[in-house]
Design an enzyme around this catalytic site. Structure first.
Site, short mmCIF file in Angstrom:
data_model
loop_
_atom_site.label_atom_id
_atom_site.label_comp_id
_atom_site.label_asym_id
_atom_site.label_seq_id
_atom_site.Cartn_x
_atom_site.Cartn_y
_atom_site.Cartn_z
CG ASP A 52 -14.53 196.09 -42.09
OD1 ASP A 52 -15.41 195.54 -41.22
OD2 ASP A 52 -13.53 196.48 -41.91
NE ARG A 380 -47.19 170.93 -47.01
CZ ARG A 380 -45.81 171.09 -47.56
NH1 ARG A 380 -45.42 171.23 -48.88
NH2 ARG A 380 -44.73 170.87 -46.63
N GLY A 483 -36.45 168.76 -48.09
CA GLY A 483 -36.23 169.17 -49.50
C GLY A 483 -37.04 168.24 -50.45
NE ARG A 627 -43.77 169.16 -53.95
CZ ARG A 627 -44.63 169.98 -53.47
NH1 ARG A 627 -45.98 170.05 -54.18
NH2 ARG A 627 -44.39 170.70 -52.66
#
Length: 673
Positions: A52, A380, A483, A627
């Site tokens: 909850d 891209r 990734g 990157r």
């Protein structure tokens, strides 16, 4: 102790009675006086397990995200049948004293109405609900709309039946009440809709389905992180240390006094019973209030008739990520509510250069929250080679600001736009980047939209592979994830899936490390996660076997999980995260000429806060060759993965969490903007 407020209160009572219980055992001869002396004090650390999410002091309890997964699976399935049969569905979810599940479900599916116990509807809610489903929507609070001309046809909101909608979704928490404390049940709502509107209406009560099923990746990782923090709290405890509970605040594990949290949780129920609903909302915390305000803004407010005179363009850049569409929907509707003209740019910067721009309306983004991929289209392509064409179209379409939702290309593309300002003054407009990439490699933010959906794909694959591997001796599976050079997915998937190892670029390894891992394994099967391109020192996953010099017979199988991670339906986390991130942009409109560093920023989440760092300031924090950000918070979690895989390593305990207090912690991530 892992449980709800009842279990944790009982544990604190047990701690308070510990000394008397020891004395009684000594008296009856159960233990010796020496044994009682050695165990003279008892420390209690709690972890909150409750679907909850009704425990005050934590942003998320263990089990809540998994319950939301079960709910959204059912909601998505019901939406399709409701649309086919042109029905109204009333869905009742758990939440006798807390409306969190109902509220997040309504946010994640764009429900027409939600009933929660913390904020009952007004006395005329029956009339308002029926108007909401059929008639002209209300103008936003404080906005004065002129009466429609008798010669013009009536305009109906797209979510209504007269506006063309083929379904209505109403979410009800099982503890929903009106202002006078009278219960509002799903059957009451069905009866109202059928009698007054004549709509074909069905009720679905989810019940204990919400408690079952496989835990989500978020819950697996949350449980592991909270478990480590709980053990550390016990080891650092003294006889004077009060019982504490380990909580999640933003992206950090914090420790709070147990009984403070229990008391605030009870105060919420007391406030609701006494009709002090505003106090109940405040006691729930600012995160809950923010969710409620965002839902009301996106579901019930209508765009004003008066316009601001500003035009904002929104585009997706980079690879698609689940949750992008939810972010676009939120951005468009928030912009329209502020009176801005909103433009949709198709196919990223390339579309902006080629004029693939069109005005986008409120109804156009209806139903986008639960859609994967990118409805606008994304590429891209970077803007540098199209500066002249982009500048021309910015001028032609009268664009005053850009909101770019995307990954690393969105970040680097925005840097190029800033560089282009020196030659093209049309580029001197405010820019905001919202990170959305499965790789979670954008600097300036701990999380990005889409990463949670991708992450949930991998443990699901691991679970199935484990069943196959466990039935076959001497078999090892290597699971290759997306990734690029960022090991976030591999590390988190390894932690969530119980992998024996996770090999990533950030921690260099060679074939001998892999061989050692397999030799040290005590089970008859194993799984290893490996991120994108790095194939270091002969570690290409294409070979079979353990290596030419290894005497152990076996089979090494490679299972790439590549583009599967980009697709699929967004998880509840990504839908909600995308909606709220896009609903909190800095004020872009109002600046006619923007050529300062702070006029181009990135909207990110850092620890407990939403931050807006200038994009140029993030250049020093970025490894552009690979990157990735130069510093990544999740690397500190890798020792946990190795410890759980039974490696003999030490855990860095130099950073120690201090005991905080509930009210001070109440400044949640949505508040710290």
């Amino acid at each position: 102790v892992i449980g709800g407020d009842g279990s944790l209160t009982g544990a604190d009572t047990f701690r308070a009675e510990w000394s008397s219980l020891l004395a009684e055992l000594v008296k009856v001869g159960g233990i010796t006086a020496e044994e009682a002396k050695r165990s003279s004090h008892l420390n209690i650390v709690g972890m909150v397990g409750s679907i909850d999410n009704d425990f005050c002091g934590t942003d998320m309890t263990i089990g809540t995200d998994s319950a939301l997964h079960r709910i959204m699976e059912i909601v998505d399935a019901i939406t399709t049948t409701a649309q086919s049969h042109q029905r109204t569905f009333v869905l009742e979810v758990m939440g006798r004293h807390c409306g969190y599940l109902a509220l997040i479900t309504a946010l994640a599916c764009g429900a027409d109405w939600v009933f929660i116990p913390e904020s009952p509807p007004e006395d005329d809610w029956e009339d308002h609900l029926c108007r909401r489903l059929t008639e002209v929507g209300r103008a936003p609070v404080g906005a004065l709309s002129p009466p429609p001309s008798p010669l013009s046809p009536p305009v109906f909101p797209p979510q209504t039946r007269l506006g063309g909608s083929r379904l209505n979704i109403i979410i009800v928490a099982e503890g929903a009440v009106d202002k006078h404390g009278k219960a509002i049940t799903s059957d009451d709502i069905k009866t109202l809709v059928v009698k007054r509107l004549g709509y074909d209406t069905r009720v679905t009560i989810l019940g204990h389905v919400q408690r079952g099923g496989t835990p989500s990746a978020f819950d697996r990782i949350l449980g592991s992180r909270m478990g480590v923090e709980a053990v550390m709290a016990l080891l650092e405890g003294t006889p004077e240390t009060p019982a504490c509970v380990v909580s999640l605040s933003g992206n950090q594990a914090v420790r709070l006094p147990l009984m403070e949290c229990v008391q605030v949780t009870k105060d919420v129920t007391t406030a609701m019973n006494e009709g002090r609903f505003d106090d109940a909302l405040k006691l729930r915390g600012r995160s809950f209030q923010n969710n409620w305000n965002v839902y009301k803004l996106l579901a019930h407010i209508r765009p004003p008739s008066t316009k601001s005179g500003y035009t904002l363009a929104i585009l997706n850049v980079g690879a698609p990520a689940a949750g992008m569409n939810a972010a676009v929907r939120s951005t468009v509707r928030i912009g329209l509510i502020h009176g801005h003209r909103m433009l949709a740019v198709h196919d990223g910067f390339e579309g902006l250069a080629f004029g693939q721009v069109e005005e986008i309306s409120w109804e156009r983004v209806g139903g986008w929250t639960g859609l994967g991929g990118s409805k606008l289209g994304t590429k891209r392509t970077l803007p540098k080679k199209y500066f002249e064409e982009i500048s021309t179209n910015i001028s032609n379409f009268g664009i005053h600001g850009l909101i770019i939702i995307g990954g690393f290309e969105a970040f680097t593309g925005s840097l190029e736009l800033i560089e282009g300002r020196a030659k093209f003054e049309e580029l001197c407009i405010p820019v905001c980047v919202i990170p959305a990439t499965v790789s979670n490699n954008v600097p300036g933010s701990d999380f990005s939209i889409g990463a949670d959906t991708a992450l949930n794909t991998i443990p699901t694959t691991c679970d199935r592979i484990k069943q196959s591997a466990a039935g076959t001796k001497r078999r090892v599976f290597i699971i290759e994830t997306m990734g690029g050079f960022c090991g976030y997915l591999a590390t988190m998937a390894g932690l969530a899936g119980g992998a024996d190892a996770a090999y990533i670029y950030e921690e260099h390894f060679n074939i001998h490390d892999l061989q050692a891992s397999l030799t040290a394994g005590k089970t008859s099967w194993g799984t290893c996660s490996r991120s994108g391109p790095p194939q270091q020192q002969g570690c290409s996953p294409q070979g079979r076997g353990y290596g030419s010099g290894d005497p152990r017979p076996g089979l090494l199988l490679v299972h790439p999980v590549i583009f599967l991670a980009q697709g699929g339906t967004p998880t509840p986390f990504d839908r909600n995260f995308g909606t709220k991130m896009a609903g909190s942009p800095p004020p872009l409109a109002g600046r006619i000429f923007a050529n300062t560093a702070d006029s181009a920023c990135l909207l990110g989440m850092r620890k407990r806060s939403l931050v807006f760092p200038p994009i140029t300031a993030l250049k020093e924090q970025t490894d552009f060759e690979h990157r990735i950000p130069k510093e990544q918070w999740w690397l500190k979690l890798r020792p946990i993965l190795k410890i759980l895989a039974k490696y003999h390593i030490e855990l860095d305990t130099s950073e120690k969490a201090h005991l905080e207090h509930v009210m001070r912690k109440g400044m949640s991530l949505e508040a710290n903007i």
